[in-house]
Motif scaffolding. Structure first.
Motif, PDB file in Angstrom:
ATOM      1  N   THR A   1       0.923  -1.216   0.062  1.00 14.30           N
ATOM      2  CA  THR A   1       0.056   0.079   0.046  1.00 14.30           C
ATOM      3  C   THR A   1       1.030   1.276  -0.036  1.00 14.30           C
ATOM      4  O   THR A   1       1.868   1.389   0.792  1.00 14.30           O
ATOM      5  N   LEU A   2       0.655   2.032  -0.887  1.00 17.01           N
ATOM      6  CA  LEU A   2       1.417   3.224  -0.826  1.00 17.01           C
ATOM      7  C   LEU A   2       0.839   4.356  -0.238  1.00 17.01           C
ATOM      8  O   LEU A   2      -0.129   4.952  -0.160  1.00 17.01           O
TER       9      LEU A   2
ATOM     10  N   THR B   1      10.239   6.639  -0.975  1.00 18.92           N
ATOM     11  CA  THR B   1      11.335   5.288  -1.345  1.00 18.92           C
ATOM     12  C   THR B   1      11.382   5.319  -2.842  1.00 18.92           C
ATOM     13  O   THR B   1      10.258   5.691  -3.354  1.00 18.92           O
ATOM     14  N   PRO B   2      12.441   4.638  -3.190  1.00 18.55           N
ATOM     15  CA  PRO B   2      12.442   4.782  -4.858  1.00 18.55           C
ATOM     16  C   PRO B   2      11.420   4.112  -5.291  1.00 18.55           C
ATOM     17  O   PRO B   2      10.555   4.083  -6.482  1.00 18.55           O
ATOM     18  N   ILE B   3      10.829   2.658  -4.687  1.00 18.63           N
ATOM     19  CA  ILE B   3       9.828   2.089  -5.219  1.00 18.63           C
ATOM     20  C   ILE B   3       8.403   2.699  -5.210  1.00 18.63           C
ATOM     21  O   ILE B   3       7.678   2.786  -6.157  1.00 18.63           O
ATOM     22  N   GLY B   4       8.259   3.417  -4.103  1.00 20.97           N
ATOM     23  CA  GLY B   4       7.020   3.996  -3.841  1.00 20.97           C
ATOM     24  C   GLY B   4       7.083   5.445  -5.086  1.00 20.97           C
ATOM     25  O   GLY B   4       5.986   5.301  -5.589  1.00 20.97           O
TER      26      GLY B   4
ATOM     27  N   MET C   1       7.804   0.281 -15.105  1.00 18.93           N
ATOM     28  CA  MET C   1       8.466   1.384 -14.822  1.00 18.93           C
ATOM     29  C   MET C   1      10.061   0.809 -14.103  1.00 18.93           C
ATOM     30  O   MET C   1      10.064   0.308 -13.346  1.00 18.93           O
ATOM     31  N   GLY C   2      10.968   1.794 -14.896  1.00 15.83           N
ATOM     32  CA  GLY C   2      12.288   1.536 -14.013  1.00 15.83           C
ATOM     33  C   GLY C   2      12.612   2.292 -12.958  1.00 15.83           C
ATOM     34  O   GLY C   2      11.950   3.389 -12.955  1.00 15.83           O
TER      35      GLY C   2
END
Length: 145
Positions: free
Chosen positions: A80-81, A98-101, A113-114
Motif C-alpha cells: 500500500t502506497l 522510497t525509490p519503489i514508492g 517502470m524502471g
C-alpha cells in the motif's frame, strides 16, 4: 562502432490534484534530508498529467492504493502506497519517499517502470493490479497537508 544505450521512455502517469499538491509540499519540505528521492518525486510530479481526483481512473496507483507488482527479478509483492508517517514495511505500507514508492505513483495496471535503488542498481517493476481502498485513501488525506 560506438553504441548508444537509450534510456527507456517512462510510461505516462496520472495523478489526482489533491495527491499532486500534498506530494509537491512533501517533496519540497523533505528535500534537505532526502535530496535524491525528493528530486525523483518532483520529476515524476512534473511529468504527470494532473487530473481532478474524481477523474483519475480506478486502476491508477494513488496514495492509499494497494498495488500488486512484480519485479524484473520475478518477485511479486502487494503493498500500500502511503505518506512517510504511515509507512510500516511489516504491514506492507511503503512510503512514497522510497525509490519503489516514487516509481509506483501514477502507474496503471500493465505499465512497467524502471527505478534506481539506493545502492544505484537499476530495476524494473510491472503493475499487476491496483485496488483503491477509497475509505483508506480518504483517511490518509489529512486536512492542512
Amino acid at each position: 562502432m560506438k553504441t548508444h544505450s537509450q534510456t527507456p521512455r517512462k510510461p505516462p502517469i496520472v495523478i489526482g490534484d489533491t495527491d499532486y499538491r500534498r506530494l509537491n509540499k512533501l517533496a519540497l519540505a523533505a528535500a534537505d534530508r532526502l535530496p535524491e528521492i525528493c528530486d525523483a518525486l518532483l520529476l515524476e510530479l512534473e511529468r504527470a498529467r494532473v487530473a481532478s481526483d474524481s477523474s483519475v481512473p480506478e486502476k491508477v496507483v494513488r496514495m492509499g492504493s494497494a498495488v500488486e507488482y512484480k519485479t524484473d527479478a520475478g518477485a511479486q509483492r502487494i503493498v500500500t502506497l502511503v505518506f512517510p508517517e504511515d509507512a510500516d514495511i511489516s504491514e506492507g505500507k511503503i512510503s512514497i519517499l522510497t525509490p519503489i514508492g516514487t516509481a509506483l505513483l501514477g502507474l496503471s495496471t500493465g505499465q512497467t517502470m524502471g527505478w534506481t535503488a539506493r545502492d544505484n542498481s537499476q530495476h524494473k517493476l510491472t503493475v499487476l493490479a491496483v485496488n483503491e481502498d477509497r475509505a483508506e485513501a480518504k483517511a490518509s488525506v489529512r486536512p492542512g497537508r
